[in-house]
Scaffold this motif. Sequence first.
Motif, PDB file in Angstrom:
ATOM      1  N   LYS A 112     -23.177   3.177  -3.723  1.00 52.15           N
ATOM      2  CA  LYS A 112     -22.211   4.252  -3.889  1.00 52.15           C
ATOM      3  C   LYS A 112     -20.804   3.680  -3.976  1.00 52.15           C
ATOM      4  O   LYS A 112     -20.399   2.887  -3.131  1.00 52.15           O
ATOM      5  CB  LYS A 112     -22.334   5.216  -2.703  1.00 52.15           C
ATOM      6  N   CYS A 113     -20.084   4.094  -4.984  1.00 53.36           N
ATOM      7  CA  CYS A 113     -18.731   3.569  -5.204  1.00 53.36           C
ATOM      8  C   CYS A 113     -17.796   3.967  -4.060  1.00 53.36           C
ATOM      9  O   CYS A 113     -17.721   5.136  -3.705  1.00 53.36           O
ATOM     10  CB  CYS A 113     -18.210   4.089  -6.541  1.00 53.36           C
ATOM     11  N   THR A 114     -17.109   2.971  -3.507  1.00 56.27           N
ATOM     12  CA  THR A 114     -16.191   3.215  -2.396  1.00 56.27           C
ATOM     13  C   THR A 114     -15.068   4.158  -2.808  1.00 56.27           C
ATOM     14  O   THR A 114     -14.583   4.954  -2.018  1.00 56.27           O
ATOM     15  CB  THR A 114     -15.584   1.881  -1.933  1.00 56.27           C
ATOM     16  N   PHE A 115     -14.645   4.062  -4.039  1.00 53.04           N
ATOM     17  CA  PHE A 115     -13.494   4.852  -4.482  1.00 53.04           C
ATOM     18  C   PHE A 115     -13.890   6.246  -4.966  1.00 53.04           C
ATOM     19  O   PHE A 115     -13.383   7.240  -4.468  1.00 53.04           O
ATOM     20  CB  PHE A 115     -12.747   4.085  -5.570  1.00 53.04           C
ATOM     21  N   CYS A 116     -14.797   6.320  -5.939  1.00 53.78           N
ATOM     22  CA  CYS A 116     -15.048   7.630  -6.564  1.00 53.78           C
ATOM     23  C   CYS A 116     -16.300   8.322  -6.024  1.00 53.78           C
ATOM     24  O   CYS A 116     -16.514   9.500  -6.280  1.00 53.78           O
ATOM     25  CB  CYS A 116     -15.133   7.489  -8.078  1.00 53.78           C
ATOM     26  N   GLY A 117     -17.157   7.597  -5.292  1.00 52.67           N
ATOM     27  CA  GLY A 117     -18.326   8.223  -4.701  1.00 52.67           C
ATOM     28  C   GLY A 117     -19.517   8.337  -5.646  1.00 52.67           C
ATOM     29  O   GLY A 117     -20.545   8.894  -5.294  1.00 52.67           O
ATOM     30  N   TYR A 137     -17.561  -1.009  -6.023  1.00 49.78           N
ATOM     31  CA  TYR A 137     -16.887  -0.205  -7.044  1.00 49.78           C
ATOM     32  C   TYR A 137     -17.772  -0.128  -8.280  1.00 49.78           C
ATOM     33  O   TYR A 137     -18.331  -1.128  -8.707  1.00 49.78           O
ATOM     34  CB  TYR A 137     -15.534  -0.812  -7.413  1.00 49.78           C
ATOM     35  N   CYS A 138     -17.881   1.088  -8.843  1.00 50.33           N
ATOM     36  CA  CYS A 138     -18.768   1.286  -9.980  1.00 50.33           C
ATOM     37  C   CYS A 138     -18.212   0.636 -11.242  1.00 50.33           C
ATOM     38  O   CYS A 138     -18.933   0.394 -12.193  1.00 50.33           O
ATOM     39  CB  CYS A 138     -19.023   2.770 -10.211  1.00 50.33           C
ATOM     40  N   GLY A 139     -16.928   0.322 -11.265  1.00 48.60           N
ATOM     41  CA  GLY A 139     -16.362  -0.323 -12.438  1.00 48.60           C
ATOM     42  C   GLY A 139     -14.944  -0.777 -12.181  1.00 48.60           C
ATOM     43  O   GLY A 139     -14.381  -0.507 -11.124  1.00 48.60           O
ATOM     44  N   LYS A 181     -12.304   0.280 -13.375  1.00 53.90           N
ATOM     45  CA  LYS A 181     -11.387   1.412 -13.260  1.00 53.90           C
ATOM     46  C   LYS A 181     -11.148   1.774 -11.791  1.00 53.90           C
ATOM     47  O   LYS A 181     -10.013   1.932 -11.352  1.00 53.90           O
ATOM     48  CB  LYS A 181     -11.997   2.607 -14.006  1.00 53.90           C
ATOM     49  N   CYS A 182     -12.227   1.917 -11.045  1.00 51.30           N
ATOM     50  CA  CYS A 182     -12.120   2.247  -9.626  1.00 51.30           C
ATOM     51  C   CYS A 182     -11.571   1.079  -8.826  1.00 51.30           C
ATOM     52  O   CYS A 182     -10.763   1.249  -7.924  1.00 51.30           O
ATOM     53  CB  CYS A 182     -13.492   2.641  -9.087  1.00 51.30           C
ATOM     54  N   HIS A 183     -12.022  -0.121  -9.165  1.00 47.89           N
ATOM     55  CA  HIS A 183     -11.587  -1.332  -8.488  1.00 47.89           C
ATOM     56  C   HIS A 183     -10.067  -1.476  -8.558  1.00 47.89           C
ATOM     57  O   HIS A 183      -9.384  -1.639  -7.558  1.00 47.89           O
ATOM     58  CB  HIS A 183     -12.283  -2.519  -9.166  1.00 47.89           C
TER      59      HIS A 183
HETATM   60 ZN   LIG Z   1     -16.191   4.519  -8.960  1.00 50.16          ZN
END
Ligand SMILES: [Zn+2]
Length: 71
Positions: free
Chosen positions: A4-9, A30-32, A34-36
Amino acid sequence: MIAKCTFCGKEQEDFMGVYLLKNDGSTNYYCGSKCHKSHLKLKRDRKRVSWTEAYRNMHKVKIKVKTQEKK
Ligand SMILES: [Zn+2]
């Protein structure tokens, strides 16, 4: 394995994203990029970023409040 992405969920296959090991032993995923970047470089508040789970949750609450006010 699903991470699960820490930023966007967002939940995603873990090999697609970025893993960060922190000094205290915890991991951030992070899923990508962008979120990172948004989280670490731009230090954005995820409640103010439109693609995150936190933002959507907040938005839902606002819509509920608005419809209650109309009644
Ligand atoms: Zn994300």
